[in-house]
Structures are given as structure tokens and as C-alpha cells.
Design an enzyme around this catalytic site. Structure first.
Site, PDB file in Angstrom:
ATOM      1  N   CYS A 167     -11.221   2.527   0.043  1.00  7.77           N
ATOM      2  CA  CYS A 167      -9.802   2.841   0.270  1.00  7.77           C
ATOM      3  C   CYS A 167      -9.437   2.016   1.487  1.00  7.77           C
ATOM      4  CB  CYS A 167      -9.621   4.328   0.560  1.00  7.77           C
ATOM      5  SG  CYS A 167      -7.969   4.731   1.202  1.00  7.77           S
ATOM      6  N   ASP A 215       0.868  -1.184   0.000  1.00  9.04           N
ATOM      7  CA  ASP A 215       0.000   0.000   0.000  1.00  9.04           C
ATOM      8  C   ASP A 215       0.907   1.236   0.000  1.00  9.04           C
ATOM      9  OD1 ASP A 215      -2.361   1.584   0.178  1.00  9.04           O
ATOM     10  OD2 ASP A 215      -2.249   1.639   2.348  1.00  9.04           O
ATOM     11  N   SER A 216       0.273   2.400  -0.110  1.00 12.55           N
ATOM     12  CA  SER A 216       1.031   3.649  -0.026  1.00 12.55           C
ATOM     13  C   SER A 216       1.408   3.947   1.428  1.00 12.55           C
ATOM     14  CB  SER A 216       0.168   4.802  -0.546  1.00 12.55           C
ATOM     15  OG  SER A 216      -1.052   4.849   0.178  1.00 12.55           O
ATOM     16  N   CYS A 241      -4.422  -1.811  -1.825  1.00 14.53           N
ATOM     17  CA  CYS A 241      -4.676  -0.400  -2.078  1.00 14.53           C
ATOM     18  C   CYS A 241      -5.627  -0.309  -3.259  1.00 14.53           C
ATOM     19  CB  CYS A 241      -3.348   0.288  -2.409  1.00 14.53           C
ATOM     20  SG  CYS A 241      -3.523   2.002  -2.940  1.00 14.53           S
ATOM     21  N   ASN A 242      -6.764   0.312  -3.049  1.00 18.85           N
ATOM     22  CA  ASN A 242      -7.748   0.448  -4.136  1.00 18.85           C
ATOM     23  C   ASN A 242      -7.233   1.348  -5.253  1.00 18.85           C
ATOM     24  OD1 ASN A 242     -10.748  -0.588  -3.192  1.00 18.85           O
ATOM     25  ND2 ASN A 242      -9.467  -0.030  -1.473  1.00 18.85           N
ATOM     26  N   GLY A 265      -3.743   8.934  -3.562  1.00 15.73           N
ATOM     27  CA  GLY A 265      -5.065   9.383  -4.000  1.00 15.73           C
ATOM     28  C   GLY A 265      -5.084  10.704  -4.728  1.00 15.73           C
TER      29      GLY A 265
HETATM   30  N1  DGL Z   1      -4.900   3.046   0.840  1.00  8.29           N
HETATM   31  C1  DGL Z   1      -5.010   3.513  -0.486  1.00  8.29           C
HETATM   32  C2  DGL Z   1      -6.262   3.023  -1.183  1.00  8.29           C
HETATM   33  O1  DGL Z   1      -6.782   1.976  -0.852  1.00  8.29           O
HETATM   34  C3  DGL Z   1      -4.658   4.921  -0.871  1.00  8.29           C
HETATM   35  C4  DGL Z   1      -4.379   5.969   0.144  1.00  8.29           C
HETATM   36  C5  DGL Z   1      -3.554   7.101  -0.461  1.00  8.29           C
HETATM   37  O2  DGL Z   1      -2.333   6.946  -0.512  1.00  8.29           O
HETATM   38  O3  DGL Z   1      -4.141   8.097  -0.919  1.00  8.29           O
HETATM   39  O4  DGL Z   1      -6.741   3.630  -2.095  1.00  8.29           O
END
Ligand code: DGL
Length: 265
Positions: free
Chosen positions: A189, A11-12, A75-76, A44
Site C-alpha cells: 500500500c 491515490d485515495s 495506489c495498490n 481499502g
Molecule cells: N494508498 C492506497 C494503496 O496503495 C490505499 C489506501 C486506502 O485508501 O485505503 O492501496
């Protein structure tokens, strides 16, 4: 000989922990590596081009270093943009995390669903396709929030953000036409299930929250069925693209997920 190859979650930031947790519970012997692209966080607010270039490159480096048996893009934002690129680049099973619109449509009685994601995720054609395929008879209302990502990171750092900030995020859904009839919200998210209790506590009316975590855990179990595992799970590793003070400050929270060692990529 026991197969010690880990499952790698990516993930980020800390959001993917909401995907790691149910998988960790379902597969108690699985070695785990959690990778956070802290140098690229937040995803995002980035462009499709940046994500599509960055994610496969990083996963290539991570795969070389940790030799995972399977990678979960937890991570979506990364999945809805870069899943196909990653699958094309790596010869390892890849599980993505995409908005749980299908289970939400099965649950919604009002036939009005809220999709709460990052700004990048909610504008993806991938989401249009999920809505058309699985929720054609529902009104699907979307809201992108970079603020909620920051609130989830703050919580994992031990902060207690003001409840009004969570209420304001939900208003982004409820204040849209038809929004007052939303009865199911998709946490689209992976950061958002980490603050689901805070969201539920301030919701203007009762809603059910759904996310992809439990389904992904079952998918990993299915894909690794019959594989060998170590008798005892080794301590998990958290790897950061920028291992700075903020990353080190997450050590107690990460330990709660079985991630005892911090490394830099
Ligand atoms: N956790 C991430 C997602 O599922 C993104 C969060 C981000 O870095 O903006 O989209």
C-alpha cells in the site's frame, strides 16, 4: 516550445507521495500534479465494484483538466482492481503500482515474505498471480490493515501515533503460521513506506521492507525518454476531490514534496 504537460499521480490520500518522491528526484524538470480522492478515501475497505467504477471516471476528469503526458496510479488498491479499466478508458500511458513481490522474492533468504496491504489489495487475484509467477518457492503471508493507512495519514498531518499501534499491525503478519520467519515485507500500500521507519523500529525481528516506488520512477523515466521538459520545473499542484480543512492542513507536508498549490476537483 517546451512541453509543459505534467505527470499525474493518483491515490485515495497521501500514500502516492511515496511514489511521487523517487520520480521527482529522478526527473527534476518534470511538472507534477498529485491527485488525492479524499472524498472516496479510504479505498481499502471499499468493494471491487466501487473502485472499478470510481477510479476510471475520476482519472477521465483529471486527464481532461490537466492533460498529463502520463498517469501513475500511485495506489495498490486502485491498480490491482482498476488498472485494466483505466487503460481501456484513456488514451494516455498508465503506470500502475502493484505489490513488489518480485523484488521481495529476489531478496528473501528465508523464502518467507510478508505482504502488507489494504484489505482490498491482499484479497485480489492479481496478488495470487504475482505470488505464483515470482515467488512460487516462497511462503507468502498476507495481512490487510486499514489502521496503518490511518496512521500514515496522521503522520502527514503532523501527529505522532503510539508505537504500539504499529507493533499491533506487524503482529498481523508475524503471528500467522510461519510469520516468525518473515525476512522481507512488501509495503503493498503506497501509504506504508511513509511509516516504514516507525514499523522498522518496533519489528520483533529485523526485516527488509520493499515497495514499488523506485521501480516506478525508472519506468516513468523510460516511458518519457526523449521527451521535452520545461527548463525549470513549475510549482506542483495537489488536487483533492474534497478540499476541506483536513486537506488544507496537509499544505506544509505537501510543500515538502514540491506541491505548492492546492485545488479542488
Ligand atoms: N494508498 C492506497 C494503496 O496503495 C490505499 C489506501 C486506502 O485508501 O485505503 O492501496
Amino acid at each position: 516550445m517546451a512541453d509543459t504537460r505534467p505527470i499525474l499521480f493518483f491515490d485515495s490520500g497521501v500514500g502516492g507521495l511515496s511514489v511521487l518522491a523517487p520520480a521527482r528526484a529522478l526527473l527534476p524538470q518534470a511538472p507534477l500534479v498529485y491527485a488525492a480522492d479524499s472524498a472516496g478515501f479510504p479505498y481499502g475497505i471499499r468493494s471491487e465494484e466501487e473502485i472499478a467504477a470510481r477510479v476510471p471516471a475520476l482519472l477521465g476528469r483529471l486527464a481532461e483538466r490537466y492533460r498529463p503526458r502520463l498517469i501513475v496510479i500511485a495506489c495498490n488498491t486502485a491498480s490491482t482492481i482498476a488498472l485494466a479499466h483505466v487503460r481501456a478508458a484513456l488514451d494516455i500511458p498508465i503506470v500502475g503500482t502493484v505489490p513488489a513481490i518480485k523484488p521481495a522474492a529476489l531478496l528473501s533468504k528465508a523464502r518467507v515474505i510478508g505482504v502488507l496491504g489494504t484489505e482490498a489489495t491482499v484479497r485480489q487475484p492479481y496478488v495470487d498471480n504475482l505470488a505464483a509467477q515470482f515467488a512460487a518457492d516462497c511462503m507468502v503471508i498476507r495481512h490487510g490493515s486499514a489502521e496503518l493507512v490511518q496512521l500514515a495519514e496522521a503522520k502527514l498531518h503532523g501527529e505522532m501515533p503510539d508505537p504500539a499501534r504499529f507493533r499491533a499491525v506487524l503482529e498481523g503478519l508475524f503471528d500467522q503460521p510461519g510469520g516468525e520467519r518473515i525476512d522481507v515485507i512488501v509495503n503493498a500500500c503506497t501509504h506504508f513506506p511513509l511509516v516504514e521507519a516507525e514499523l522498522a523500529a518496533v519489528a520483533a525481528h529485523p526485516v527488509t521492507f520493499v515497495d514499488g516506488g523506485p521501480g516506478i520512477a525508472r519506468r516513468i523515466a523510460y516511458l518519457t525518454e526523449g521527451q521535452e521538459w520545461p527548463d525549470v520545473r513549475p510549482p506542483g499542484i495537489a488536487v483533492f476531490t474534497r478540499l476541506d480543512d483536513a486537506a488544507h492542513a496537509l499544505a506544509p507536508a505537501l510543500a515538502g514534496y514540491g506541491l505548492a498549490r492546492l485545488e479542488a476537483l
